[in-house]
Design an enzyme around this catalytic site. Structure first.
Site, mmCIF file in Angstrom:
data_model
loop_
_atom_site.group_PDB
_atom_site.id
_atom_site.type_symbol
_atom_site.label_atom_id
_atom_site.label_comp_id
_atom_site.label_asym_id
_atom_site.label_seq_id
_atom_site.Cartn_x
_atom_site.Cartn_y
_atom_site.Cartn_z
ATOM 1 N N ASP A 38 -4.103 -9.216 3.111
ATOM 2 C CA ASP A 38 -4.370 -7.787 3.294
ATOM 3 C C ASP A 38 -5.834 -7.547 3.648
ATOM 4 O O ASP A 38 -6.144 -6.781 4.565
ATOM 5 C CB ASP A 38 -3.995 -7.032 2.019
ATOM 6 C CG ASP A 38 -4.263 -5.542 2.137
ATOM 7 O OD1 ASP A 38 -4.005 -4.975 3.218
ATOM 8 O OD2 ASP A 38 -4.726 -4.943 1.139
ATOM 9 N N HIS B 158 -3.802 4.170 -6.117
ATOM 10 C CA HIS B 158 -2.678 3.909 -5.208
ATOM 11 C C HIS B 158 -1.849 2.712 -5.673
ATOM 12 O O HIS B 158 -0.662 2.620 -5.382
ATOM 13 C CB HIS B 158 -3.164 3.718 -3.755
ATOM 14 C CG HIS B 158 -3.719 2.355 -3.458
ATOM 15 N ND1 HIS B 158 -5.030 2.006 -3.719
ATOM 16 C CD2 HIS B 158 -3.146 1.246 -2.909
ATOM 17 C CE1 HIS B 158 -5.243 0.759 -3.341
ATOM 18 N NE2 HIS B 158 -4.116 0.276 -2.832
ATOM 19 N N LYS C 162 -0.484 4.681 -1.183
ATOM 20 C CA LYS C 162 -1.412 5.530 -0.410
ATOM 21 C C LYS C 162 -0.803 6.886 -0.105
ATOM 22 O O LYS C 162 -1.526 7.842 0.200
ATOM 23 C CB LYS C 162 -1.788 4.836 0.900
ATOM 24 C CG LYS C 162 -2.756 3.683 0.741
ATOM 25 C CD LYS C 162 -3.091 3.098 2.105
ATOM 26 C CE LYS C 162 -4.107 1.973 2.019
ATOM 27 N NZ LYS C 162 -4.410 1.416 3.359
ATOM 28 N N HIS D 264 -2.022 -6.148 -6.033
ATOM 29 C CA HIS D 264 -2.661 -6.775 -4.870
ATOM 30 C C HIS D 264 -4.175 -6.570 -4.817
ATOM 31 O O HIS D 264 -4.852 -7.160 -3.969
ATOM 32 C CB HIS D 264 -2.010 -6.286 -3.566
ATOM 33 C CG HIS D 264 -2.285 -4.854 -3.226
ATOM 34 N ND1 HIS D 264 -1.633 -3.816 -3.844
ATOM 35 C CD2 HIS D 264 -3.140 -4.283 -2.326
ATOM 36 C CE1 HIS D 264 -2.058 -2.661 -3.349
ATOM 37 N NE2 HIS D 264 -2.973 -2.929 -2.423
ATOM 38 N N ASP E 147 0.819 -1.229 0.000
ATOM 39 C CA ASP E 147 0.000 0.000 0.000
ATOM 40 C C ASP E 147 0.844 1.266 0.000
ATOM 41 O O ASP E 147 0.376 2.328 0.425
ATOM 42 C CB ASP E 147 -0.949 0.005 1.204
ATOM 43 C CG ASP E 147 -2.271 -0.692 0.901
ATOM 44 O OD1 ASP E 147 -2.618 -0.818 -0.292
ATOM 45 O OD2 ASP E 147 -2.954 -1.104 1.851
#
Length: 373
Positions: free
Chosen positions: A311, A235, A210, A282, A207
């Site tokens: 996740d 992102h 982000k 992902h 991530d």
């Protein structure tokens, strides 16, 4: 400090020759060991480990060629010189083939010829030892520097993942849990220990993108509008671009426009390559309804499929400023429902088979609000 003289083992079945060689070499400052045949000579070599061996070829019990071959196998760095009266070229060539460093013919009319051969062989052995030590030190230095670079790279990656988590999870423990649980699942599905270690290191960066999402959208306490959702989905690309090839931003964007780009020369590093793949993919789904590319099934790299399951589970179980944590029962039910649509069904089955170990990881790396009384 007293330096011991070099030790020379002379192996010859003629006592007179042994005594003559011993007297000459001792007069030159060498310590001399003697053996009357090849078998005794090899025994003496194994026990005393001399610095140099002189050996005749024609001897009872074990001939000189056999002695040479044995010493070559046992200690190839030990210099050996044949001192023989055969004087046949074929014998000399065979002796060299068996490991002899030099060949002196008997009878020795000038003992200085033998002395010169001994001096040269010992000097060569010394230079070889020094060169070997230099190479070993150089290789150790290279290994040390390489390990230092790798430690630095890993630390930078860990700090990047922490920076991303500061946006909506100040403890940063979500990314630690995702890394640990992903490695556990990877091990269960047959990834090698090295691949599992890489997954543990890289999964926390999934991530990273982000960082590029405005807080008003990332932390919004409620449903996102369609336009906001499109921004949120970026992102994945942002994370890939941050980890992408150095150079221009256009180069990084071009690299991230391909779901499975080829390795790129100097930019190729297995850790960064995996981290880019996880950041980019992902949110792909098993049924092909994910983003940013809509990959389907096993077209999605296995590591990205693993991180997708882990996740979502950990995000559901975690409290955020914009949502409360789901219960364990609710979170597991969402995973069950997502098998074969959102998630790889095999990985969901593996996840449930290792649920106790996964919950132990969550307990070890609890967020601070979970630890509070």
């Amino acid at each position: 400090m007293t330096v011991s003289p070099p030790r020379v083992l002379t192996i010859d079945d003629e006592a007179m020759i042994r005594e003559t060689i011993a007297a000459y070499l001792e007069n030159r400052g060498y310590a001399v060991l003697e053996a009357a045949n090849g078998r005794l000579g090899l025994e003496c070599f194994l026990e005393k480990r001399p610095d140099l061996v002189l050996v005749d070829l024609r001897m009872p019990e074990m001939d000189g060629l056999e002695v040479l071959a044995r010493i070559r196998d046992l200690s190839p760095q030990t210099p050996t010189i044949v001192v023989s009266g055969t004087g046949v070229l074929r014998d000399a060539l065979e002796a060299i083939k068996r490991g002899a460093w030099d060949y002196v013919t008997k009878p020795i009319l000038d003992m200085d010829v033998l002395g010169l051969a001994v001096d040269k062989a010992l000097e060569r052995a010394r230079l070889l030892r020094e060169n070997r030590a230099y190479q070993e030190n150089l290789e150790a230095l290279v290994r040390e520097r390489t390990a230092e670079v790798e430690r630095t790279r890993r630390q930078i990656m860990q700090r990047l993942s922490r920076a991303a988590e500061f946006k909506d999870n100040e403890t940063g423990r979500h990314v630690v849990r995702v890394g640990e649980i992903s490695a556990l699942i990877g091990r269960a599905v047959g990834l090698s220990p090295q691949e599992c270690d890489m997954l543990r290191e890289c999964a926390p960066l999934h991530d990273l993108g982000k960082i590029g999402i405005p807080d008003a959208i990332l932390l919004k306490p409620g449903p996102l509008t369609p336009g906001e959702w499109e921004i949120m989905k970026r992102h994945c690309l942002y994370g890939c671009e941050i980890l992408g090839p150095l150079g221009s931003l256009q180069d990084a964007r071009a690299w991230c426009s391909d779901p499975l780009p080829p390795a790129r020369g100097a930019d190729h590093n297995p850790l960064l390559t995996l981290a880019r793949t996880l950041a980019l993919l992902h949110h792909e789904r098993w049924d092909g309804q994910g983003y940013p590319f809509g990959l389907e099934g096993e077209d999605i790299p296995l590591e990205a499929r693993i991180v997708a399951v882990v996740d979502v589970y950990d995000a559901l179980r975690s409290h955020r400023a914009y949502k409360k944590a789901f219960s364990e029962r609710e979170s597991l039910e969402i995973l069950r429902q997502g098998a074969a649509s959102r998630f790889d069904p095999r990985l969901v089955a593996v996840f449930f088979a290792h649920l106790e170990a996964i919950q132990a990881i969550r307990d070890k790396w609890k967020d601070e609000e979970e630890q509070a009384p």
